[in-house]
Design an enzyme around this catalytic site. Structure first.
Site, mmCIF file in Angstrom:
data_model
loop_
_atom_site.group_PDB
_atom_site.id
_atom_site.type_symbol
_atom_site.label_atom_id
_atom_site.label_comp_id
_atom_site.label_asym_id
_atom_site.label_seq_id
_atom_site.Cartn_x
_atom_site.Cartn_y
_atom_site.Cartn_z
ATOM 1 N N GLU A 189 0.903 -1.152 -0.010
ATOM 2 C CA GLU A 189 0.033 -0.019 -0.027
ATOM 3 C C GLU A 189 0.977 1.004 0.100
ATOM 4 O O GLU A 189 1.691 1.491 0.873
ATOM 5 C CB GLU A 189 -0.998 0.016 1.298
ATOM 6 C CG GLU A 189 -1.968 1.381 1.194
ATOM 7 C CD GLU A 189 -2.871 1.154 2.380
ATOM 8 O OE1 GLU A 189 -3.706 2.158 2.267
ATOM 9 O OE2 GLU A 189 -3.069 0.223 3.135
ATOM 10 N N GLU B 238 -5.563 -2.343 12.621
ATOM 11 C CA GLU B 238 -5.378 -3.152 11.597
ATOM 12 C C GLU B 238 -6.271 -4.457 11.518
ATOM 13 O O GLU B 238 -6.853 -4.624 10.526
ATOM 14 C CB GLU B 238 -3.986 -3.802 11.624
ATOM 15 C CG GLU B 238 -2.942 -2.457 11.564
ATOM 16 C CD GLU B 238 -3.148 -1.627 10.328
ATOM 17 O OE1 GLU B 238 -3.540 -1.755 9.565
ATOM 18 O OE2 GLU B 238 -2.571 -0.265 10.678
ATOM 19 N N HIS C 261 -9.631 -3.319 10.091
ATOM 20 C CA HIS C 261 -9.744 -3.154 8.774
ATOM 21 C C HIS C 261 -10.142 -4.454 7.917
ATOM 22 O O HIS C 261 -10.547 -4.435 6.788
ATOM 23 C CB HIS C 261 -7.926 -2.902 8.209
ATOM 24 C CG HIS C 261 -7.866 -1.512 8.033
ATOM 25 N ND1 HIS C 261 -8.663 -0.443 7.156
ATOM 26 C CD2 HIS C 261 -7.015 -0.712 8.284
ATOM 27 C CE1 HIS C 261 -8.174 0.800 7.170
ATOM 28 N NE2 HIS C 261 -7.016 0.705 7.963
#
Length: 897
Positions: A131, A308, A311
Site C-alpha cells: 500500500e 489493523e 480493517h
C-alpha cells in the site's frame, strides 16, 4: 530480456485527478504467483486470468516499476516485441484478446530495495509493503484498488535461512525441494486488490493462541517476530483477542479466515499494514513488555493492533474504489479503533489525546499549502495523502455521523453498508448513502465535509433576557480559503452544549420544544449549525449561565467565545463533560501564556506576574482526590508549543518557548508542596500493570516529577535519580531520565549526562528502547541541540536506512524541538533549516516516502517572520533543484513554494 529501469522519472510527474476516474478495461479473475527468493535476486512468475469489461481496446497497460522482464506470454505463447511495449512505468499489451491468461517472469532485487515498497529485505527477513502502489515493484499488474482478484501464492526459499514462508489467506500446500529449499502455497478465498497482498519469508519465531468466534469457529492466531523478541508478544496477542471480541459485540463483524497472523519487522515506512489475514507491522507497534515499553507504547500497540484488525471489514471486505477514497477505509477505521481504545481505558483521556493530535497537526495542515479535503480532488503521489486529514479528520467526520444518528441507527447503517458492499470497491458516497438510507436524513450538505478543505471557524455570542428568562446563543461559521477553493459553503456542524448555573447544570429547552419531546436528562443537547449564522433560544433559564460549548469536541472546528477567566475556572471545576473541563484548563492556560508572550515581546517579562487564578485552579485539581488521575495530569499539562503557535498569525518561536517555560517554572515553584505530595503518595515498589488506573497514577506522578525538576530541591533530584535507577518499568525510567535531561538546573546537569550514558549502556541491544534514547536527545530544548543531533547521526546506534531511527532523530529534532530547529546555532540561525534540507535530499534517493514526510516543517514558512520565512523558503528551493527528485518530494515542495 530487458535491463531494469530506474523508477526515477526525468520529467515532472503527472497529476492524477478524481474527475478523470474510469473503470478498468479488464478485470483479473485469478492471480497465481510463484516467488522464488534467492540471496542475490528473486524470480517472480505470475499468471493472470484477465477478462475484458466494456468496449474493446487496442492496448492494455499494466503497472510495473524497477522490474527486469525475463519473459512475457499470452495463453502459453511467448509474445514478440511487436506485441508489447515496456518502459519504466509498466507493460503495455497491444491488441489484447477479450479474455486470456497473461504469464510474465521478472527478476527483482529485494536487498537493493531501500524504498521499503514492494518486496524488500529487513534484517534477516524478506517482507512486502504494497500500500499504496508497492505491488507494481513485484510484478506487472493492474495495481489499482478497484481491481480485485483471487490470489494463490507459492513462495520458494532456502529452508535454513527462511524456514517461515507466509502469505495471505490459508496455507493449502507445503513441502521440501532439492538443494535445501522448500515451498509453501497460500490461497486467499476473498478477492482483494493488489495493495493488500503480503508475503514474508525469514527466520522467525512465533507465539500461538486461538479465538472462538460468536458462531463457534476456531481461528488460529499467530504472531511472528525475531526469536530475541518472543517475550514481547503477549500484549499484542491479548489486544488482538480483545479487538476480535469487541468487533463482534459492537459491529457484529466476525473474522472470516481460519488463521490470523501478525509479523513484526524492524524496517517499515508506516506503523502497520492490514494485509488480508497477514498483517505486517512495524516492531514499534507489536513488541511490548514493562521493562522496555512505556505506557504510551502499550496503548499504541493495543490501538494499532485493533486498527489493523478492524480493517478486515472496513478496508478489506469493503475496500475503496480509488485512492481518492482513502479516508473511506482509514477515517472509518480510526474512528472504530478510537472507540475501542476508549472502551478499554478512559474515554475522556482518549478523546483529549485524539483532539490534541488533531489540533496540533491537522489544523496546521488545513492552514498550510498541503491543505486538502478528506477526499482530495487530485494528487501527484498518493503516499503524500496518508495524512492527519485523511485519518484523523476523516475519523471526526465519521464521529459526527455516529453522533447525529445515535448508536442504534449508526449500527443499522454500518450493517447495511457492510452487507450492501461486501466484496466491492466503493466510494465515500456509498458510505454516507447507507447512513442516509437508514436514518431518512438528507445528508447532502453534510457531504461538504468530504469535499471542502479547511477548518471551520465558529464564533459564538450569547445574550440573557432576565425578564423573559430566555438565553440565546448565536453561532456564525466561516472557513478560510485553501488552495483548492476560496468560496466555502456552510458546513453541517453538530455542536453539543450544556449550560452551567450557580447550583449545577441547567435543564435545556429550546424555544418551540414541547416538554413531552425532552429526554429525562435534558442537560445536554446537540445543536445543528447549518447556516452561515444561526441563533438558538433556550427558554425557562433562571439565570445567566456559563455555556459549555462543543462538548466532547463534537465537530472539528475552531470555536471562539468570550469566556472570562472566572468562567473557565468554573468550567474546570464543575462541568460534567470531562473533555470540556480539560478544554477550559487549556484555554485558561492559553490566556495566561498570551499575557506572557506579549510581555516578552514588549521586553517586560522580568516584571511579569502569572495570573494567580490559574495557579489556584491547578491547586484545586491536585487537591481533588475524586478526579481521574490521568485527567488531572492532562489538565496540568500546558498546551503544546505547536498548539500555542496555532493561535497566532505569525509564530514567534522564542516568545512561545520562553513564555511556556516561565509558566511551567512558576507552576513548579508555586505548587511544589502539592506536587511533592503526589510523589510521596505513590508506591514505586508496586508491580507494573498496564490497566487504566495504574497508567493514570503513573502519568500524574511523572507529570509532577517533570515540573519539580524544573526548579528542583535536592530531595527532588534525589527522587528522580532513585526512580531512574530503581524503576521496574520503562515508563518510570524514561520519565525520570527526561526530567533530569530537560532540567535547566546546573546541579542536575551532571547527573543527567551520567544517566543518559547509563541508559544507553543498559539498553543498547534493544532497538526500540534505543530509539527512545535517540529521540530524548533530539528533543532536548537546551541550546545547540543541532550539534548533538549531528553527533547522533554518527553514533553506532543510528542507522540512516531505518525509518524508526530517522524519525527518532531527524523527525524528532525538526518537528518536536521548535526552539532549536528555528534558532539553529548561535553563529548560524538558519542551520536547522539547511540541516533538514540536506537530510531530505540525501534520503530522497533512497526512500522517497520518508524524505517527503520530513519536509513538513519547511512548508509552513509563511507563518514565520520575513527573515525566517525566506530562509525556510530557500531550503525548499534547494530541495526542488536537487537532481532526480522523487515525485513524493516534488509534490510537497512545489505546492509549498
Amino acid at each position: 530480456m530487458n535491463a531494469p529501469v530506474s523508477p526515477q522519472a526525468s520529467d515532472a510527474p503527472n497529476t492524477v485527478y478524481l474527475k478523470d476516474y474510469q473503470p478498468p478495461s479488464y478485470r483479473i479473475e485469478k492471480t497465481q504467483l510463484r516467488v522464488d527468493i534467492g540471496e542475490q535476486s528473486t524470480r517472480v512468475s505470475s499468471s493472470l486470468s484477465l477478462e475484458r469489461q466494456g468496449e474493446a481496446c487496442d492496448r492494455l497497460f499494466l503497472h510495473g516499476e524497477a522490474l527486469e522482464l525475463v519473459s512475457v506470454a499470452i495463453n502459453d505463447r511467448t509474445l514478440s516485441s511487436e506485441q508489447y511495449h515496456v518502459d519504466e512505468k509498466g507493460l503495455t499489451l497491444l491488441n489484447p484478446p477479450e479474455s486470456f491468461t497473461l504469464q510474465t517472469e521478472v527478476n527483482i532485487y529485494p536487498k537493493q530495495n531501500t524504498s521499503l515498497e514492494g518486496l524488500y529485505k529487513s534484517r534477516s527477513s524478506y517482507c512486502t509493503q504494497c500500500e499504496a502502489e508497492g505491488f507494481r515493484k513485484i510484478t506487472y499488474f493492474l495495481d489499482r484498488p478497484d481491481v480485485m482478484s483471487d490470489f494463490t501464492t507459492t513462495i520458494i526459499a532456502d529452508r535454513a535461512t527462511c524456514p517461515v514462508l507466509l502469505s495471505n489467506g490459508n496455507r493449502i500446500d507445503s513441502g521440501t525441494l532439492e538443494g535445501g529449499r522448500h515451498f509453501a502455497t497460500w490461497h486467499d478465498p476473498f478477492k482483494k486488490p493488489a495493495y493488500l497482498f503480503a508475503l514474508v519469508a525469514g527466520d522467525l519465531a512465533s507465539i500461538q493462541d486461538e479465538f472462538i468466534t460468536q458462531s463457534g469457529r476456531r481461528v488460529a492466531l499467530e504472531i511472528f517476530v525475531e526469536p530475541k523478541d518472543l517475550d514481547k508478544c503477549d500484549h499484542a496477542m491479548s489486544s488482538l483477542k480483545h479487538s476480535m471480541a469487541w468487533d463482534e459485540k459492537v459491529y457484529g463483524r466476525e473474522y472470516d479466515l481460519d488463521i490470523f497472523m501478525i509479523v513484526a519487522v524492524d524496517d517499515f515506512n508506516m506503523g502497520a499494514m492490514e494485509n488480508k489475514g497477514l498483517n505486517i507491522f512495524n516492531t514499534s507497534c507489536v513488541l511490548a513488555k514493562p521493562e522496555t515499553t512505556t505506557d504510551a507504547g502499550f496503548q499504541r500497540v493495543e490501538g494499532v493492533v485493533a486498527h489493523e484488525y478492524f480493517h478486515n471489514w472496513s478496508g478489506n471486505r469493503v475496500t475503496c474504489r480509488d485512492w481518492f477514497q482513502l479516508s473511506l477505509k482509514e477515517g472509518f477505521t480510526v474512528y472504530r479503533d478510537a472507540c475501542f481504545s476508549a472502551d478499554m481505558g478512559s474515554s475522556t483521556v482518549k478523546r483529549v489525546e485524539d483532539v490534541s493530535l488533531l489540533r496540533a497537526y491537522q489544523f496546521a495542515e488545513d492552514a498550510g499549502p498541503m491543505a486538502h479535503p478528506i477526499r482530495p480532488a487530485s494528487f501527484i503521489e498518493i503516499s503524500n495523502f496518508y495524512t492527519v486529514t485523511i485519518y484523523e479528520k476523516g475519523a471526526e467526520v465519521v464521529r459526527m455521523l455516529a453522533n447525529l444518528l445515535g448508536p442504534v441507527e449508526f449500527r443499522k447503517a454500518t450493517d447495511l453498508y457492510f452487507e450492501r458492499h461486501d466484496g466491492q470497491a466503493v466510494t465515500t458516497e456509498d458510505f454516507v448513502q447507507a447512513m442516509a438510507d437508514v436514518s431518512g436524513w438528507d445528508l447532502t450538505q453534510f457531504k461538504r465535509w468530504y469535499d471542502q478543505a479547511g477548518t471551520p471557524r465558529v464564533k459564538v455570542t450569547d445574550h440573557y433576557h432576565e425578564d423573559s428568562r430566555q438565553y440565546s446563543l448565536t453561532f456564525s461559521q466561516s472557513t478560510p480559503a485553501t488552495p483548492e477553493c476560496s468560496d466555502k459553503q456552510p458546513f453541517h456542524i453538530p455542536i453539543a452544549v450544556g449550560l452551567l448555573g450557580g447550583a449545577g447544570e441547567l435543564a435545556l429547552k429550546l424555544e418551540g420544544e414541547e416538554l413531552t419531546d425532552l429526554p429525562e436528562d435534558n442537560t445536554h443537547k446537540v445543536l445543528e449549525l447549518t447556516e452561515a449564522e444561526q441563533t438558538f433560544v433556550f427558554t425557562d433559564v433562571p439565570e445567566h449561565p456559563v455555556p459549555s460549548l462543543l462538548r466532547g469536541f463534537s465537530a472539528p472546528v475552531k470555536l471562539s467565545f468570550a469566556y472570562s477567566r472566572q468562567d473557565l475556572a468554573e468550567l474546570m471545576q464543575r462541568d460534567s463533560d470531562g473533555f470540556n473541563r480539560w478544554e477550559a484548563s487549556q484555554n485558561l492556560a492559553l490566556a495566561v501564556l498570551d499575557d506572557a508572550i506579549v510581555a516578552y515581546q514588549q521586553g517586560k517579562l522580568d516584571s511579569f506576574t502569572v495570573d494567580p487564578m490559574l495557579i489556584e485552579s491547578y491547586r484545586q485539581l491536585l487537591a481533588d482526590a475524586e478526579l481521574d488521575q490521568a485527567m488531572v495530569a492532562l489538565m496540568l499539562t500546558l498546551p503544546s508549543q505547536d498548539y500555542i503557535a496555532e493561535q497566532y498569525e505569525v509564530v514567534d518561536v522564542e516568545a512561545i518557548y520562553t513564555a511556556r517555560r516561565l509558566l511551567a517554572k512558576t507552576i513548579a515553584c508555586e505548587l511544589a508542596d502539592s506536587l511533592r505530595a503526589v510523589l510521596e503518595s505513590y508506591d514505586n515498589t508496586q508491580a507494573y500493570r498496564a490497566d487504566a488506573d495504574s497508567i493514570a497514577a503513573r502519568s500524574l506522578k511523572n507529570t509532577a516529577l517533570g515540573y519539580l525538576l524544573l526548579e528542583p530541591s535536592q530531595s527532588d533530584t534525589d527522587y528522580a535519580l532513585a526512580q531512574f535507577s530503581n524503576a521496574n518499568n520503562m515508563t518510570d525510567e524514561v520519565s525520570a531520565l527526561s526530567a533530569l535531561l530537560y532540567s535547566e538546573s546546573p546541579q542536575v546537569a551532571e547527573h543527567a549526562e551520567r544517566a543518559l550514558a547509563e541508559f544507553y549502556t543498559k539498553w543498547q541491544d534493544e532497538a526500540l528502547v534505543v530509539n527512545q534514547w535517540l529521540s530524548l536527545q533530539a528533543r532536548d530544548p537546551r541550546p545547540n541541540a543541532l550539534l548533538r543531533v549531528k553527533a547522533l547521526l554518527e553514533h553506532p546506534a543510528y542507522d540512516g536506512t531505518n525509518p524508526n531511527k530517522i524519525r527518532a532523530v531527524i523527525g524528532a529534532f525538526c518537528m518536536a524541538n521548535p526552539i532549536n530547529f528555528h534558532t539553529g546555532l548561535l553563529d548560524d540561525p538558519s542551520a536547522g533549516y539547511r540541516f533538514l534540507a540536506d537530510q531530505v535530499i540525501a534520503l530522497d534517493a533512497k526512500n522517497p516516502q520518508i524524505a517527503a514526510r520530513l519536509i513538513t516543517p519547511l512548508t509552513r514558512w509563511r507563518r514565520y517572520s520575513e527573515v525566517r520565512g525566506q530562509a525556510m523558503r530557500s531550503q525548499l528551493a534547494r530541495i526542488q533543484a536537487a537532481p532526480g527528485l522523487s515525485g513524493d518530494s516534488y509534490e510537497i515542495v512545489t505546492k509549498s513554494l
